[in-house]
Scaffold this active site. Sequence first.
Site, mmCIF file in Angstrom:
data_model
loop_
_atom_site.group_PDB
_atom_site.id
_atom_site.type_symbol
_atom_site.label_atom_id
_atom_site.label_comp_id
_atom_site.label_asym_id
_atom_site.label_seq_id
_atom_site.Cartn_x
_atom_site.Cartn_y
_atom_site.Cartn_z
ATOM 1 N N GLU A 166 3.923 2.073 -0.986
ATOM 2 C CA GLU A 166 3.768 1.735 -2.317
ATOM 3 C C GLU A 166 3.587 0.344 -2.593
ATOM 4 O O GLU A 166 4.647 -0.551 -3.536
ATOM 5 C CB GLU A 166 4.615 2.749 -3.191
ATOM 6 C CG GLU A 166 4.762 4.378 -2.827
ATOM 7 C CD GLU A 166 5.386 4.371 -4.527
ATOM 8 O OE1 GLU A 166 5.962 4.474 -5.438
ATOM 9 O OE2 GLU A 166 5.367 6.226 -4.665
ATOM 10 N N GLU A 319 3.825 12.242 -0.812
ATOM 11 C CA GLU A 319 4.272 12.667 -1.306
ATOM 12 C C GLU A 319 4.057 13.125 -2.728
ATOM 13 O O GLU A 319 3.820 13.207 -3.397
ATOM 14 C CB GLU A 319 5.048 11.232 -1.942
ATOM 15 C CG GLU A 319 5.576 10.563 -0.933
ATOM 16 C CD GLU A 319 6.380 9.126 -1.284
ATOM 17 O OE1 GLU A 319 6.784 9.103 -2.561
ATOM 18 O OE2 GLU A 319 6.506 8.174 -0.873
#
Length: 691
Positions: A166, A319
Amino acid sequence: MTIHPEDARIAEARLKQLHQRIGGIAYGGDYNPEQWPRDVWLEDAKLMQQAGVNLVTLAVFSWSRLETRDNVFDFDWLDDVMDLMHEHGIGVDLATPDAVPPAWLVEQHPDIMPERPDGSIFGFGSRQHFDVSHPVYRAKSLALAEKMGERYANHPALRMWHVGNEYGPVSYGPWAEKAFREWLQKKYASLDELNQAWSTTVWGQIYSDWNQVRVPAQPRTWSNPSRRLDFHRFTSDSMLEHFKAERDILRRHSPDLPIVTNFMRFYKTNDYWGWAAEEDAAALDIYPDPREEDAHIAAALNFDLMRSLRHGQPWMVMEQATGAVSQWSVNVSKAPGKMRLGSYQAISQGADAILFFQWRQAKGGTERYHSAMVNHAGPNTRIFREVCQLGNELKSLSDLTGTRSTAKVAIVFDWDCWWALELGNSPRSDLNYPQEVLRFYRPLFEANITVDFVNANSDLSAYSLVIMPASYLLTDSSAARFENYVSGGGRLVVSYLSGIVDQDNTIRLGGYPGALRNVLGAWSEEMHPLAEADERIKLTTPDGGTSSASYWTEHLHAETAEILASYSSGRLSGLPAATRNSFGLGTAMYLSARVDDGLLTQLLDDELRAAGVQPELNAPGGVQARRRTGTTADGAAASFLMVLNHNDAPSSVDVLDGGTDRLSGRRVSGVVELPANGVLILDENLGRGKV
Ligand code: GLA
């Protein structure tokens, strides 16, 4: 950013090989064995087999366990985990742990920590605590990537690489400042050019030396919007540069394996169009809030965006949560069946990987309450049973991998527009770009129309209808592209605050929306945002119908355009509010106001009808239908209609000719009752005599 066809072909070959090697749709999640004693590892591997796991992401946050001190490495434990995974037939998505520079590195180089706009420095103790422009951070993370590439490229468990986690921290510190200046020097041939682009004659900001050009740190009050736009672009580029540097190292070691990083939903900092073009697949972390009734619509928008970033190529849920997350004030768990439903929703919208954060719920650390595939209570739980059910169902769906969706409608979602639109000091500073996009996406989603996203530089030739919600910034060439699209026969729908500024974030003169005035055959002389949240302006349509507008209105003049709705109250009463212009072989509609949902749906329905766009299936509210088509491994035509009931009650759906439901094996046609959270995966060729 376009993807070269040869690059797309190579990426697809890498993905195809991944799915062949793991046996179809990827299933698993982040696995952090370093948080557990070794005896748990064996239990993990066995439970993974039970759950149908075929891919785990390792080492995402392991830098301080792999490089314990400067240049002191300990890979033994990771070797053992990789071996264990291989012995149990589980593939590994190996991560470079650059999201968490270790404490010893930060101690040696405290200026690795990013600086906020006000000059304060991040404290140690979370993650993403790096300034990506810091030379030591860069050198150390690249060196570790090199070591991992050397050590694991030929490990039999390795299936793909995962760079960082991220990407996102924005720094206003000295290293970012130096890199920003260098980025600007590449972009602008001279300081005069920069002064011109940034309109520095306004408020006397003219630069006479490059060293005066700084990052837009906290000013006394408002600051230059062109400079801040460039800083957004620089930030995305500088992080992408680091991703690419790690990717290139790993690519040398593993030419045939996919390499990705994980994206966040509606993430403003990084222009994912540019990022996705550098990866083998778009990969999304998605955490819809179960408290929100419409969470599945926002999720759908994200899923379609992911599919579109690499032009329809299958993407990955990298995710998601099995139950609750831990970052909100109240962390509600997903209701039974919703995790499975959300997973199939992603698959119906093109995902070929369903992965979770994380395999085993942590007992310590910040996210100890974030749910996992195996929760604190162990495997004897509802969640683990649902995890096993889904994993084992997916095993029989391997022929879905590689199939694609086809859309005839595109919505523009563009990071330059997002950045420029939300810089403030505009007629409305509370505008939220993703929400504007969602307003147009929602009625299409509800009508089961498959939608692609494009950016302002995309090829539009595949689409019969293109929608531009608040496409605020258009370059000359992108404006010309939309104009050519219409003159060639396309249908365009444009909302307020589109085409207002050029690439430098300066206003296009001569009437709004400057860049599109010609194609719209209408122009606006003044913007009239509405002051009160509940303020409603009446609208009248030529057939005498009434509706309303809120939030935004404009003093619009129709030139060659026909009027679709007019203001009938307030200071703009009598003036046009919505228009449609014939231009060449196509048409361009303009909405100068935020029209109510009823009128918006009606206008979009008219456009869809005129463009000949059909829904995947006519289904009741809350029932989503999507189609994936392609060819099976043996070359036969494949077509899967997926029908998903997002309602908490059963819904009756007419699936027409239907097909064979791949989950139950039953032949399904006509009206069927889908249970709450129910899913059908109808193989439209099987059992219908087509193949
Ligand atoms: C993000 C991160 C994960 C984890 C999850 C859950 O997506 O990448 O490491 O923190 O959120 O909150």
